[in-house]
Write a protein that holds these residues in place. Structure first.
Motif, PDB file in Angstrom:
ATOM      1  N   ASN A  74      55.156  32.891  37.740  1.00 31.47           N
ATOM      2  CA  ASN A  74      56.539  32.993  38.201  1.00 31.47           C
ATOM      3  C   ASN A  74      57.336  31.717  37.914  1.00 31.47           C
ATOM      4  OD1 ASN A  74      56.178  35.621  39.069  1.00 31.47           O
ATOM      5  ND2 ASN A  74      55.791  35.043  41.195  1.00 31.47           N
ATOM      6  N   ALA A  75      56.661  30.598  37.848  1.00 30.75           N
ATOM      7  CA  ALA A  75      57.357  29.348  37.534  1.00 30.75           C
ATOM      8  C   ALA A  75      57.889  29.360  36.094  1.00 30.75           C
ATOM      9  CB  ALA A  75      56.429  28.164  37.732  1.00 30.75           C
ATOM     10  N   LYS A  76      57.230  30.122  35.232  1.00 29.62           N
ATOM     11  CA  LYS A  76      57.644  30.214  33.832  1.00 29.62           C
ATOM     12  C   LYS A  76      58.350  31.526  33.526  1.00 29.62           C
ATOM     13  CE  LYS A  76      53.953  27.243  32.055  1.00 29.62           C
ATOM     14  NZ  LYS A  76      52.807  27.130  31.116  1.00 29.62           N
ATOM     15  N   ASN A  77      58.548  32.355  34.547  1.00 26.70           N
ATOM     16  CA  ASN A  77      59.187  33.666  34.341  1.00 26.70           C
ATOM     17  C   ASN A  77      58.498  34.462  33.235  1.00 26.70           C
ATOM     18  OD1 ASN A  77      61.031  33.060  36.320  1.00 26.70           O
ATOM     19  ND2 ASN A  77      62.837  33.423  35.080  1.00 26.70           N
ATOM     20  N   THR A  78      57.185  34.445  33.254  1.00 26.43           N
ATOM     21  CA  THR A  78      56.434  35.072  32.169  1.00 26.43           C
ATOM     22  C   THR A  78      55.256  35.874  32.715  1.00 26.43           C
ATOM     23  OG1 THR A  78      57.028  33.248  30.683  1.00 26.43           O
ATOM     24  CG2 THR A  78      55.221  34.685  29.989  1.00 26.43           C
ATOM     25  N   MET A  79      55.021  37.008  32.087  1.00 25.95           N
ATOM     26  CA  MET A  79      53.864  37.839  32.384  1.00 25.95           C
ATOM     27  C   MET A  79      52.998  37.908  31.128  1.00 25.95           C
ATOM     28  SD  MET A  79      53.685  41.861  33.490  1.00 25.95           S
ATOM     29  CE  MET A  79      54.527  42.429  32.024  1.00 25.95           C
ATOM     30  N   TYR A  80      51.696  38.103  31.340  1.00 22.98           N
ATOM     31  CA  TYR A  80      50.770  38.115  30.214  1.00 22.98           C
ATOM     32  C   TYR A  80      49.867  39.339  30.269  1.00 22.98           C
ATOM     33  CZ  TYR A  80      52.112  33.187  30.355  1.00 22.98           C
ATOM     34  OH  TYR A  80      52.817  32.008  30.393  1.00 22.98           O
ATOM     35  N   LEU A  81      49.341  39.680  29.111  1.00 20.57           N
ATOM     36  CA  LEU A  81      48.282  40.683  29.040  1.00 20.57           C
ATOM     37  C   LEU A  81      47.252  40.174  28.053  1.00 20.57           C
ATOM     38  CD1 LEU A  81      47.358  43.491  30.068  1.00 20.57           C
ATOM     39  CD2 LEU A  81      48.296  44.426  27.937  1.00 20.57           C
TER      40      LEU A  81
END
Length: 122
Positions: A74-81
């Motif tokens: 959330n600190a980087k506003n990023t989600m990963y798979l």
């Protein structure tokens, strides 16, 4: 309003790995549940994995359990798979999506990225 941009797709041999990223704009990313969907040619869009706002709750489709890992920063506003042990049947366009509440149906997701192609050669 949330804008989503996927990256990380590409061509990989069966058994290989890829890591998809979904970058989100806006200050409210941490308020949204997020998910990865995929759609192969001639098939309906299906959910692959989902993660709640804080990352403490996840869901995986049976077809990817033990091979894929969803996460978010959330600190980087990023989600990963993280996708390991890829199979030819994993080949599809992968989309990230955001929902204001926990959901597993695509109709409940409010915002979508443009998609990134994952190709798995046998």
């Amino acid at each position: 309003q949330v804008q989503l941009v996927e990256s990380g797709g590409g061509l990989v041999q069966a058994g290989g790995s890829l890591r998809l990223s979904c970058a989100a704009s806006g200050r409210t990313f941490s308020l949204y549940a997020m998910a990865w969907f995929r759609q192969a040619p001639g098939k309906e869009r299906e959910i692959v994995a989902a993660v709640n706002w804080g990352g403490g709750r996840t869901y995986y489709a049976d077809s990817v359990k033990g091979r894929f890992t969803i996460s978010r920063d959330n600190a980087k506003n990023t989600m990963y798979l993280q996708m390991n042990s890829l199979k030819p049947e994993d080949m599809a366009v992968y989309y990230c999506a955001a929902s204001r509440h926990w959901a597993l149906d695509s109709y409940d997701y409010d915002y979508w990225g443009q998609g990134t192609q994952v190709t798995v050669s046998s």
